[in-house]
Design an enzyme around this catalytic site. Structure first.
Site, PDB file in Angstrom:
ATOM      1  CB  SER A   1     -18.233   0.614   9.506  1.00  0.00           C
ATOM      2  OG  SER A   1     -17.662   0.869  10.749  1.00  0.00           O
ATOM      3  CG  HIS A   2     -16.020   4.424   9.845  1.00  0.00           C
ATOM      4  ND1 HIS A   2     -15.818   3.081   9.652  1.00  0.00           N
ATOM      5  CD2 HIS A   2     -15.094   5.049   9.085  1.00  0.00           C
ATOM      6  CE1 HIS A   2     -14.798   2.899   8.832  1.00  0.00           C
ATOM      7  NE2 HIS A   2     -14.343   4.075   8.466  1.00  0.00           N
TER       8      HIS A   2
ATOM      9  CG  ASP B   1     -17.729  -2.154  14.569  1.00  0.00           C
ATOM     10  OD1 ASP B   1     -17.853  -0.921  14.425  1.00  0.00           O
ATOM     11  OD2 ASP B   1     -17.403  -2.919  13.641  1.00  0.00           O
ATOM     12  NE  ARG B   2     -14.488   2.187  13.009  1.00  0.00           N
ATOM     13  CZ  ARG B   2     -13.639   2.783  12.199  1.00  0.00           C
ATOM     14  NH1 ARG B   2     -13.335   4.051  12.369  1.00  0.00           N
ATOM     15  NH2 ARG B   2     -13.103   2.133  11.195  1.00  0.00           N
TER      16      ARG B   2
ATOM     17  CG  ASP C   1     -18.978   2.362  14.389  1.00  0.00           C
ATOM     18  OD1 ASP C   1     -19.510   1.732  15.318  1.00  0.00           O
ATOM     19  OD2 ASP C   1     -18.436   1.813  13.415  1.00  0.00           O
TER      20      ASP C   1
ATOM     21  CG  ASP D   1     -20.729  -1.344  12.274  1.00  0.00           C
ATOM     22  OD1 ASP D   1     -20.117  -0.312  12.618  1.00  0.00           O
ATOM     23  OD2 ASP D   1     -20.155  -2.391  11.944  1.00  0.00           O
TER      24      ASP D   1
ATOM     25  CE  LYS E   1     -14.074  -1.723  14.656  1.00  0.00           C
ATOM     26  NZ  LYS E   1     -13.805  -2.518  13.444  1.00  0.00           N
TER      27      LYS E   1
END
Ligand code: G16
Length: 544
Positions: free
Chosen positions: A113-114, A282-283, A278, A280, A377
């Protein structure tokens, strides 16, 4: 091609955290480490044998190698078909979209992710179930239990698969279909939002925006949707080429890490709209001209305005937010007369509510917003939602949010993170708070009187499962709150998160500086938790 059974022994610590197994790349590169975890997925998710699996990741370092391992193991474990994004790329929401659209038996997402990427940085792996969402705790616990007793894994002896060419190839008896990572997702977005209205906004020449893909996975998605389909000017997408190390940056769309974008949205020549996603995809972070929209407010504003978009024009069924997310959305739910749920941190907790049709929108303070269109998300979805609102309401971001506050009151909100603190000290800090909880109600700190204090436990209203110890909540009379919990996504020491919220109904006090307005509450939190004494940190590492 020969299927081999390789003897192995368990590794410590393969329990998935808030969102899958996240570790340093070097940890994943140890012989058998990735294989053990993947075999634990195949051993416990038996419907994958003879079924279809989606595989893709955010393109970070080790993504391609991991995918080759997963393909060989999937073939040896009897998977019939794998859908993999070209170049190994699929954003997290796109994985969810593809699982649902093609009714597959699940998916494997490769991402931390982030968290930063590169040989010395982070990698991650997460299993998503057939509904398209992150595996619930019952599944992640079963996978973890299997990693503790694993003694062999299966792998096919075969050459690497070419991931860069669209089309179908066979690995043994398994079909591998290399798919366009963007197409299915972009089609879904066209169904949900008024692309004509957004196109007219861009065509007007009166609207300026940038989307910062942070050299992560959303680059190709944003370029196709914003520039190619919606006619935004070329260059609207910044840092649009996915890189294995995200260009050395930290692909976390917040005020600290998306500083170039933040700078473009400040000052007299500020852009009208700025957004970022981010690692991947999703944010999301939403900025207006000299204006930052907190993720908690963003959820509330989207909920209050959902009827203005084609995808949600008939209204929303309910809203859910994670416990540390501000209560701004609760006020909208109340006004709309729909249900509102408070869940533990982690997108997986929204899955049952979405599947049961109890909620339409959900969100988290950690820059995550989404709906029942997928089971993750979704960063670009949130950006398109905002663009749709801006196009329809013909107002600025600041005007829309200020009007929202006038109607519902403002939930001032901030999060203070203390990263990479000593894990033992962080654990002791939380234990100490737990002991204090029963004595807190009724106590007064400055202008704040404690109304309740507990360690949040959640009973899933759909399946009755209970998740305990999900964070310390100290609620004050009038709705202000202090929440403390340890992050479940870090890979170094512990990260202490302190979430602070206070409610201001008076519109004449809606435009104060957040940190100043919240200073008394921040001080109470620091003192109650003895943060400096216990962690040695006088200041947080990141403030959002
Ligand atoms: C993950 C989860 C989110 C969670 C976030 C922060 O996001 O999917 O639900 O809010 O981590 O979790 P923590 O506070 O435990 O670090 P992502 O974008 O990292 O997958």
């Amino acid at each position: 091609m020969e299927s081999n059974v390789i003897a192995t022994t368990p590794f410590e610590g393969q329990r998935p955290g808030t969102s899958g197994l996240r570790k340093k790349v070097r940890t994943f590169q140890q012989p058998h480490y990735l294989e053990n975890f993947v075999q634990a997925i195949f051993d416990t998710q038996t419907e994958l044998a003879g079924g279809t699996l989606v595989v893709g990741g955010d393109g970070r370092y080790y993504n391609r190698e991991a995918i080759q391992v997963i393909l060989r193991m999937a073939a040896a474990n009897g998977v019939a078909r794998v859908l993999v994004g070209r170049g190994g790329i699929l954003s997290t929401p796109a994985v969810s979209c593809v699982i649902r659209k093609y009714k597959t038996q699940g998916g494997i997402v490769l991402s931390a992710s982030h968290n930063p990427g590169g040989p010395e940085e982070d990698f991650g792996i997460k299993f998503n179930v057939a509904a398209g969402g992150p595996a619930p705790e019952s599944v992640t616990e079963a996978i973890f239990a299997r990693t503790q007793s694993i003694d062999r894994y299966r792998v096919l002896d075969c050459p690497n698969t070419n991931l860069d060419m669209l089309g179908t190839v066979a690995i043994g008896a398994m079909q591998v279909e290399v798919i366009d990572p963007v197409a299915d997702y972009a089609a879904l977005m066209e169904d949900l939002f008024d692309f004509n209205a957004i196109r007219a906004l861009f065509d007007s020449g009166l609207f300026s925006m940038r989307f910062d893909a942070m050299h992560a996975v959303t680059g190709p998605y944003a370029t196709e949707i914003l520039e190619n389909r919606l006619g935004a000017l070329p260059g609207t997408v910044m840092n649009g080429i996915p890189l294995e190390d995200f260009g050395g940056g930290h692909p976390d769309p917040n005020l600290a890490h998306a500083h170039d974008l933040v700078a473009l949205c400040e000052g007299p020549h500020a852009l009208d709209f700025g957004a970022a996603s981010d690692g991947d995809g999703d944010r999301n972070m939403i900025l207006g001209k000299n204006f930052f929209v907190t993720p908690s407010d963003s959820l509330a504003v989207l909920a209050a305005n959902a009827h203005l978009t084609p995808g949600y024009h008939s209204g929303i069924r309910g809203i859910a937010r994670s416990m540390p997310t501000s209560q701004a959305a609760d006020r909208v739910a109340e006004a709309l007369g729909v249900e509102c749920f408070e869940t533990p941190t982690g997108w997986k907790f929204f899955g049952n509510l979405l599947d049961a049709g109890r909620i339409t929108l959900c969100g988290e303070e950690s820059f995550g917003t989404g709906s029942d269109h997928v089971r993750e998300k979704d960063g670009l979805w949130a950006v398109l939602f905002w663009l749709n609102l801006l196009a329809v309401r013909q107002q600025s971001v600041a005007e829309i949010v200020s009007e929202h506050w006038r109607q519902y009151g403002r939930n001032y909100y901030t999060r203070h993170d203390y990263e990479a603190v000593d894990a033992k000290a962080a654990g002791a800090l939380v234990d100490h708070l737990r002991i204090m909880l029963p004595a807190l109600p009724g106590q007064r700190f400055g202008n704040y009187t404690v109304a309740y204090a507990d360690d949040f436990a959640y009973t899933d209203p759909i399946d009755g499962s209970v998740s305990a110890n999900q964070g310390i909540r100290i609620g004050f009379e009038g709705g202000s709150r202090i929440v403390l919990r340890l992050s479940g996504t870090g890979t170094e020491g512990a990260t202490l998160r302190v979430y602070l919220e206070f409610y201001e109904p008076d519109p004449s006090r809606h435009h104060q500086d957040t940190q100043e307005a919240m200073a008394p509450l921040i001080l109470i939190a620091r003192e109650l938790a003895q943060i400096e004494a216990r962690t040695g940190r006088a200041e947080p590492t990141v403030i959002t």
